[in-house]
Design a protein around this motif. Sequence first.
Motif, PDB file in Angstrom:
ATOM      1  N   LEU A 255      -2.279   3.038 -11.896  1.00 55.86           N
ATOM      2  CA  LEU A 255      -2.936   4.303 -12.182  1.00 55.86           C
ATOM      3  C   LEU A 255      -2.607   4.752 -13.596  1.00 55.86           C
ATOM      4  O   LEU A 255      -1.463   4.644 -14.033  1.00 55.86           O
ATOM      5  CB  LEU A 255      -2.443   5.384 -11.218  1.00 55.86           C
ATOM      6  CG  LEU A 255      -2.981   5.374  -9.814  1.00 55.86           C
ATOM      7  CD1 LEU A 255      -2.205   6.369  -8.959  1.00 55.86           C
ATOM      8  CD2 LEU A 255      -4.454   5.705  -9.795  1.00 55.86           C
TER       9      LEU A 255
ATOM     10  N   LEU B 131      -8.750   5.487  -4.953  1.00 51.15           N
ATOM     11  CA  LEU B 131      -7.417   5.558  -5.550  1.00 51.15           C
ATOM     12  C   LEU B 131      -6.350   5.794  -4.497  1.00 51.15           C
ATOM     13  O   LEU B 131      -5.308   5.137  -4.505  1.00 51.15           O
ATOM     14  CB  LEU B 131      -7.373   6.660  -6.615  1.00 51.15           C
ATOM     15  CG  LEU B 131      -8.239   6.440  -7.850  1.00 51.15           C
ATOM     16  CD1 LEU B 131      -8.185   7.658  -8.756  1.00 51.15           C
ATOM     17  CD2 LEU B 131      -7.819   5.192  -8.597  1.00 51.15           C
TER      18      LEU B 131
ATOM     19  N   GLY C 282      -5.912   8.897 -13.671  1.00 53.79           N
ATOM     20  CA  GLY C 282      -6.011   8.471 -12.280  1.00 53.79           C
ATOM     21  C   GLY C 282      -5.025   9.198 -11.388  1.00 53.79           C
ATOM     22  O   GLY C 282      -5.349   9.567 -10.257  1.00 53.79           O
TER      23      GLY C 282
ATOM     24  N   TYR D 247      -9.384   5.565 -15.120  1.00 52.86           N
ATOM     25  CA  TYR D 247      -8.568   5.954 -13.977  1.00 52.86           C
ATOM     26  C   TYR D 247      -7.480   4.929 -13.658  1.00 52.86           C
ATOM     27  O   TYR D 247      -6.431   5.276 -13.130  1.00 52.86           O
ATOM     28  CB  TYR D 247      -9.432   6.140 -12.730  1.00 52.86           C
ATOM     29  CG  TYR D 247     -10.378   7.302 -12.829  1.00 52.86           C
ATOM     30  CD1 TYR D 247      -9.913   8.609 -12.765  1.00 52.86           C
ATOM     31  CD2 TYR D 247     -11.742   7.104 -12.990  1.00 52.86           C
ATOM     32  CE1 TYR D 247     -10.777   9.683 -12.854  1.00 52.86           C
ATOM     33  CE2 TYR D 247     -12.613   8.168 -13.083  1.00 52.86           C
ATOM     34  CZ  TYR D 247     -12.129   9.449 -13.012  1.00 52.86           C
ATOM     35  OH  TYR D 247     -12.982  10.506 -13.121  1.00 52.86           O
ATOM     36  N   ILE D 248      -7.749   3.678 -13.947  1.00 50.99           N
ATOM     37  CA  ILE D 248      -6.808   2.593 -13.689  1.00 50.99           C
ATOM     38  C   ILE D 248      -6.827   1.659 -14.894  1.00 50.99           C
ATOM     39  O   ILE D 248      -7.733   1.711 -15.722  1.00 50.99           O
ATOM     40  CB  ILE D 248      -7.172   1.795 -12.412  1.00 50.99           C
ATOM     41  CG1 ILE D 248      -8.586   1.218 -12.498  1.00 50.99           C
ATOM     42  CG2 ILE D 248      -6.989   2.647 -11.163  1.00 50.99           C
ATOM     43  CD1 ILE D 248      -8.996   0.348 -11.313  1.00 50.99           C
TER      44      ILE D 248
ATOM     45  N   CYS E 150      -5.952  11.231  -8.086  1.00 54.67           N
ATOM     46  CA  CYS E 150      -5.402  10.694  -6.846  1.00 54.67           C
ATOM     47  C   CYS E 150      -4.504  11.696  -6.130  1.00 54.67           C
ATOM     48  O   CYS E 150      -4.542  11.798  -4.897  1.00 54.67           O
ATOM     49  CB  CYS E 150      -4.618   9.426  -7.147  1.00 54.67           C
ATOM     50  SG  CYS E 150      -4.004   8.557  -5.710  1.00 54.67           S
TER      51      CYS E 150
END
Length: 92
Positions: free
Chosen positions: A81, A6, A85, A42-43, A89
């Motif tokens: 993101l 990330l 995420g 997360y994405i 990150c």
Amino acid sequence: MIKETLKGLFIENLAPGELALKLGISPDNLKDMLHNMEHMGYIREVCDEGAPGTCPGTCACTAATSCHKGSNYPPGKKYVLTEKGKRVCCRE
């Protein structure tokens, strides 16, 4: 490895090939990781208006409901993101 991926993509703005080299994995393995990270939340994929034939007002990509206007990403598959995420990150 999720946090490093990330950060590489969204903070360091590395191209996928550069990130794969940095992580010591193949581009195919990185592609699989991104797919898994999308399923883990997360994405998420967004529509790329810059790619030929996409988003001329009626987006045909898999992320049609979440087109990302004004992006400076190169044409092709794009990810952003999610809140989950961002927490991973940006965590130190």
